[in-house]
Design a protein around this motif. Structure first.
Motif, short mmCIF file in Angstrom:
data_model
loop_
_atom_site.label_atom_id
_atom_site.label_comp_id
_atom_site.label_asym_id
_atom_site.label_seq_id
_atom_site.Cartn_x
_atom_site.Cartn_y
_atom_site.Cartn_z
N ALA A 3 49.82 11.23 -31.44
CA ALA A 3 51.28 11.25 -31.52
C ALA A 3 51.77 12.43 -32.36
O ALA A 3 52.74 13.10 -31.99
CB ALA A 3 51.80 9.94 -32.10
N LEU A 4 51.11 12.70 -33.47
CA LEU A 4 51.48 13.84 -34.30
C LEU A 4 51.23 15.16 -33.56
O LEU A 4 52.06 16.07 -33.60
CB LEU A 4 50.71 13.83 -35.61
CG LEU A 4 51.11 12.73 -36.59
CD1 LEU A 4 50.15 12.71 -37.77
CD2 LEU A 4 52.53 12.92 -37.06
N THR A 5 50.10 15.23 -32.88
CA THR A 5 49.78 16.44 -32.11
C THR A 5 50.83 16.67 -31.04
O THR A 5 51.32 17.78 -30.85
CB THR A 5 48.37 16.31 -31.48
OG1 THR A 5 47.43 16.13 -32.53
CG2 THR A 5 48.02 17.53 -30.66
N GLN A 6 51.19 15.61 -30.32
CA GLN A 6 52.17 15.74 -29.26
C GLN A 6 53.54 16.15 -29.83
O GLN A 6 54.20 17.05 -29.29
CB GLN A 6 52.31 14.44 -28.48
CG GLN A 6 53.28 14.56 -27.32
CD GLN A 6 53.35 13.31 -26.49
OE1 GLN A 6 52.79 12.27 -26.83
NE2 GLN A 6 54.05 13.39 -25.39
N SER A 7 53.95 15.53 -30.92
CA SER A 7 55.24 15.87 -31.52
C SER A 7 55.29 17.33 -31.94
O SER A 7 56.28 18.02 -31.70
CB SER A 7 55.52 14.98 -32.73
OG SER A 7 55.75 13.66 -32.32
N TYR A 8 54.23 17.80 -32.55
CA TYR A 8 54.18 19.20 -32.98
C TYR A 8 54.15 20.14 -31.77
O TYR A 8 54.91 21.12 -31.71
CB TYR A 8 52.96 19.44 -33.86
CG TYR A 8 52.84 20.88 -34.31
CD1 TYR A 8 53.66 21.38 -35.31
CD2 TYR A 8 51.91 21.73 -33.73
CE1 TYR A 8 53.57 22.70 -35.71
CE2 TYR A 8 51.81 23.05 -34.12
CZ TYR A 8 52.64 23.54 -35.11
OH TYR A 8 52.54 24.84 -35.49
N ALA A 9 53.32 19.84 -30.80
CA ALA A 9 53.18 20.71 -29.62
C ALA A 9 54.49 20.82 -28.85
O ALA A 9 54.81 21.87 -28.30
CB ALA A 9 52.06 20.21 -28.72
N ARG A 10 55.26 19.74 -28.81
CA ARG A 10 56.56 19.80 -28.12
C ARG A 10 57.48 20.83 -28.76
O ARG A 10 58.23 21.50 -28.07
CB ARG A 10 57.25 18.43 -28.14
CG ARG A 10 56.61 17.43 -27.23
CD ARG A 10 57.42 16.18 -27.13
NE ARG A 10 57.73 15.63 -28.45
CZ ARG A 10 58.28 14.44 -28.65
NH1 ARG A 10 58.60 13.68 -27.64
NH2 ARG A 10 58.52 14.01 -29.85
N THR A 11 57.41 20.95 -30.07
CA THR A 11 58.29 21.91 -30.75
C THR A 11 57.86 23.35 -30.49
O THR A 11 58.66 24.27 -30.68
CB THR A 11 58.33 21.68 -32.28
OG1 THR A 11 57.05 22.00 -32.85
CG2 THR A 11 58.72 20.26 -32.62
N LYS A 12 56.64 23.56 -30.07
CA LYS A 12 56.12 24.91 -29.81
C LYS A 12 56.17 25.31 -28.34
O LYS A 12 55.95 26.47 -28.01
CB LYS A 12 54.67 25.04 -30.32
CG LYS A 12 54.55 24.81 -31.82
CD LYS A 12 55.38 25.80 -32.58
CE LYS A 12 55.34 25.58 -34.06
NZ LYS A 12 56.33 26.39 -34.75
N ALA A 13 56.48 24.37 -27.47
CA ALA A 13 56.54 24.66 -26.03
C ALA A 13 57.65 25.65 -25.74
O ALA A 13 58.76 25.52 -26.25
CB ALA A 13 56.74 23.37 -25.25
N THR A 22 52.37 18.86 -22.77
CA THR A 22 52.21 18.06 -24.01
C THR A 22 52.33 16.57 -23.72
O THR A 22 51.76 15.76 -24.44
CB THR A 22 53.26 18.45 -25.08
OG1 THR A 22 54.56 18.01 -24.67
CG2 THR A 22 53.24 19.92 -25.39
N LEU A 23 53.04 16.22 -22.67
CA LEU A 23 53.24 14.80 -22.36
C LEU A 23 51.96 14.13 -21.86
O LEU A 23 51.85 12.91 -21.88
CB LEU A 23 54.36 14.64 -21.35
CG LEU A 23 55.72 15.16 -21.80
CD1 LEU A 23 56.74 14.99 -20.69
CD2 LEU A 23 56.17 14.50 -23.06
N GLU A 24 51.00 14.92 -21.42
CA GLU A 24 49.74 14.36 -20.94
C GLU A 24 48.98 13.63 -22.05
O GLU A 24 48.08 12.84 -21.77
CB GLU A 24 48.86 15.43 -20.31
CG GLU A 24 49.39 15.96 -18.99
CD GLU A 24 49.59 14.88 -17.93
OE1 GLU A 24 48.81 13.90 -17.89
OE2 GLU A 24 50.54 15.02 -17.14
N LEU A 25 49.34 13.86 -23.31
CA LEU A 25 48.71 13.12 -24.41
C LEU A 25 49.14 11.65 -24.39
O LEU A 25 48.49 10.80 -24.99
CB LEU A 25 49.06 13.76 -25.76
CG LEU A 25 48.39 15.09 -26.02
CD1 LEU A 25 48.97 15.76 -27.25
CD2 LEU A 25 46.89 14.89 -26.19
N LYS A 26 50.26 11.34 -23.74
CA LYS A 26 50.78 9.97 -23.61
C LYS A 26 50.82 9.25 -24.95
O LYS A 26 50.33 8.14 -25.09
CB LYS A 26 49.95 9.18 -22.60
CG LYS A 26 50.01 9.72 -21.21
CD LYS A 26 49.37 8.77 -20.25
CE LYS A 26 48.35 9.47 -19.42
NZ LYS A 26 47.62 8.59 -18.55
#
Length: 116
Positions: A3-13, A22-26
């Motif tokens: 969840a933390l990885t996905q939240s961070y990666a969304r901000t960098k997209a 990033t959503l593939e992390l579900k």
């Protein structure tokens, strides 16, 4: 951690494709998300940590937990969850409520997502 990885990666997209990846992390179980990029794409994604449920049950009411059909069946794929890219209405909004009005007349239709 996912969840933390996905939240961070969304901000960098930087574009729709990288955001969608990033959503593939579900791992987003807490909120709906609106996306916009410099290319003019806008998108709505309903949270994506959504359990797969047997449609024979009315999940708005208590279900019999002793029935094996009510056991954990994993998560829905991102494409099985309500989402919207570049709606014809030209706009989106997010109230962290249901997705059936996120884009006015262009909103996802509840009937299209029977597993929700």
């Amino acid at each position: 951690m996912k969840a933390l990885t996905q939240s961070y990666a969304r901000t960098k997209a930087k574009d729709y494709k990288s955001f969608r990846q990033t959503l593939e992390l579900k791992a987003n179980s807490s909120n709906n998300t609106i996306f916009a990029d410099a290319d003019g794409d806008i998108a709505y994604f309903h949270g994506n940590f959504i359990p797969r449920r047997d449609t024979r049950f009315d999940w708005t009411k208590p279900v019999d937990g002793s029935d094996p059909a009510t056991e954990w069946q994993g998560l829905l794929a991102v494409d099985e969850t309500p989402h919207l890219l570049n709606p014809k209405s030209g706009w989106l909004y997010n109230s962290n409520n249901w997705p059936w009005s996120a884009g006015g007349p262009s909103s996802p239709k509840k009937e299209t997502f029977p597993l929700m």
